[in-house]
Design a protein around this motif. Structure first.
Motif, PDB file in Angstrom:
ATOM      1  N   GLN A  41      66.365  48.418  -3.703  1.00 49.05           N
ATOM      2  CA  GLN A  41      65.911  48.108  -5.067  1.00 49.05           C
ATOM      3  C   GLN A  41      64.973  46.901  -5.064  1.00 49.05           C
ATOM      4  OE1 GLN A  41      69.699  47.562  -6.952  1.00 49.05           O
ATOM      5  NE2 GLN A  41      69.896  49.721  -7.520  1.00 49.05           N
ATOM      6  N   TYR A  42      65.282  45.930  -4.234  1.00 45.60           N
ATOM      7  CA  TYR A  42      64.419  44.750  -4.076  1.00 45.60           C
ATOM      8  C   TYR A  42      63.017  45.162  -3.652  1.00 45.60           C
ATOM      9  CZ  TYR A  42      62.712  40.712  -1.277  1.00 45.60           C
ATOM     10  OH  TYR A  42      61.965  39.711  -0.691  1.00 45.60           O
ATOM     11  N   LEU A  43      62.928  46.096  -2.704  1.00 46.21           N
ATOM     12  CA  LEU A  43      61.613  46.555  -2.242  1.00 46.21           C
ATOM     13  C   LEU A  43      60.839  47.231  -3.372  1.00 46.21           C
ATOM     14  CD1 LEU A  43      62.518  47.930   1.307  1.00 46.21           C
ATOM     15  CD2 LEU A  43      61.569  45.679   0.704  1.00 46.21           C
ATOM     16  N   VAL A  44      61.525  48.045  -4.174  1.00 45.84           N
ATOM     17  CA  VAL A  44      60.872  48.679  -5.325  1.00 45.84           C
ATOM     18  C   VAL A  44      60.363  47.603  -6.286  1.00 45.84           C
ATOM     19  CG1 VAL A  44      61.243  50.106  -7.390  1.00 45.84           C
ATOM     20  CG2 VAL A  44      62.149  50.857  -5.167  1.00 45.84           C
ATOM     21  N   MET A  45      61.198  46.621  -6.549  1.00 54.52           N
ATOM     22  CA  MET A  45      60.795  45.560  -7.488  1.00 54.52           C
ATOM     23  C   MET A  45      59.604  44.771  -6.944  1.00 54.52           C
ATOM     24  SD  MET A  45      62.662  46.076 -10.115  1.00 54.52           S
ATOM     25  CE  MET A  45      62.094  44.669 -11.068  1.00 54.52           C
ATOM     26  N   THR A  53      52.394  48.021 -13.349  1.00 54.46           N
ATOM     27  CA  THR A  53      52.807  49.397 -13.589  1.00 54.46           C
ATOM     28  C   THR A  53      52.266  50.299 -12.486  1.00 54.46           C
ATOM     29  OG1 THR A  53      52.877  49.012 -15.977  1.00 54.46           O
ATOM     30  CG2 THR A  53      52.705  51.304 -15.251  1.00 54.46           C
ATOM     31  N   CYS A  54      53.160  51.126 -11.933  1.00 53.19           N
ATOM     32  CA  CYS A  54      52.810  52.022 -10.821  1.00 53.19           C
ATOM     33  C   CYS A  54      53.386  53.402 -11.095  1.00 53.19           C
ATOM     34  CB  CYS A  54      53.431  51.524  -9.512  1.00 53.19           C
ATOM     35  SG  CYS A  54      52.879  49.924  -8.956  1.00 53.19           S
ATOM     36  N   VAL A  83      63.815  48.149 -14.980  1.00 53.89           N
ATOM     37  CA  VAL A  83      62.557  48.887 -15.008  1.00 53.89           C
ATOM     38  C   VAL A  83      62.581  49.863 -16.179  1.00 53.89           C
ATOM     39  CG1 VAL A  83      62.245  48.740 -12.488  1.00 53.89           C
ATOM     40  CG2 VAL A  83      63.216  50.815 -13.494  1.00 53.89           C
ATOM     41  N   GLN A  84      61.396  50.283 -16.554  1.00 52.12           N
ATOM     42  CA  GLN A  84      61.296  51.351 -17.543  1.00 52.12           C
ATOM     43  C   GLN A  84      60.310  52.382 -17.040  1.00 52.12           C
ATOM     44  OE1 GLN A  84      60.189  49.193 -21.042  1.00 52.12           O
ATOM     45  NE2 GLN A  84      58.025  49.114 -20.504  1.00 52.12           N
ATOM     46  N   ALA A  99      58.231  46.949 -14.554  1.00 53.39           N
ATOM     47  CA  ALA A  99      59.362  46.026 -14.676  1.00 53.39           C
ATOM     48  C   ALA A  99      59.529  45.662 -16.149  1.00 53.39           C
ATOM     49  CB  ALA A  99      59.130  44.776 -13.841  1.00 53.39           C
ATOM     50  N   THR A 100      60.760  45.585 -16.589  1.00 54.10           N
ATOM     51  CA  THR A 100      61.052  45.095 -17.933  1.00 54.10           C
ATOM     52  C   THR A 100      60.992  43.570 -17.893  1.00 54.10           C
ATOM     53  OG1 THR A 100      63.410  44.920 -17.488  1.00 54.10           O
ATOM     54  CG2 THR A 100      62.606  47.053 -18.379  1.00 54.10           C
ATOM     55  N   PRO A 101      61.056  42.916 -19.049  1.00 54.35           N
ATOM     56  CA  PRO A 101      61.130  41.445 -19.012  1.00 54.35           C
ATOM     57  C   PRO A 101      62.316  40.943 -18.169  1.00 54.35           C
ATOM     58  CG  PRO A 101      60.532  42.168 -21.212  1.00 54.35           C
ATOM     59  CD  PRO A 101      60.858  43.419 -20.413  1.00 54.35           C
TER      60      PRO A 101
END
Length: 164
Positions: A41-45, A53-54, A83-84, A99-101
């Motif tokens: 998840q860290y890598l995705v973030m 946005t990707c 994330v959204q 990423a969300t706030p």
């Protein structure tokens, strides 16, 4: 079988990379747990913090994973409110991820975790950068289409050559 022709675990590049990767992930794990993230998840973030946005495919490409491996990570990140996902208005088949706030707020803590891991390696900055560069080069070379170049030799390594 002679000693020079035997497979020795300590001579395998694949094992050295595997063991080093496990050690790195174990070092990250408690710091990322404090942020509510797993290592994948860290890598995705990181991809989202770096690129904004990707698309799901962009994330998968950046992480060298199939898109199907990204979806479960995004599900959990979305459930955690980090994330959204939305449909691209210009192409409804494309899913956009951002990423969300709350997800954006984790970047500072993740940067500190990364700095702590770098420190734990006890490597000089130039040595660290050199290793990273070598690994990126290795990844690129192994990702190349073998049909586009010479086939690797299948005969045993000459004396002194490093096994993979």
């Amino acid at each position: 079988m002679s000693q020079s022709n035997r497979l020795a675990l300590e001579d395998q590049l694949c094992f050295a990379l595997y063991a080093a990767t496990n050690a790195i992930v174990r070092t990250y794990r408690p710091m990322l747990a404090d942020l509510g993230l797993t290592y994948p998840q860290y890598l995705v973030m990181i991809v989202l913090w770096q690129g904004g946005t990707c698309t799901v495919n962009d994330i998968a490409d950046r992480l060298c994973l199939p898109p199907s491996a990204i979806s479960p990570l995004l599900d959990r990140l979305e459930q955690a409110g980090l994330v959204q996902r939305s449909r691209d208005p210009s192409d409804r088949r494309t899913v956009l991820v951002s990423a969300t706030p709350a997800g954006a707020k984790l970047e500072a803590g993740a940067a500190q975790a990364q700095a702590n891991v770098v420190c734990r390696t006890k490597m000089a900055p130039a040595e660290f950068a050199g290793l990273r560069s070598t690994l990126h080069q290795l990844m690129t070379q192994l990702s190349e289409d073998p049909s586009q170049g010479a086939e690797p030799a299948l005969n045993p390594s000459p004396a002194g050559a490093a096994p993979a």
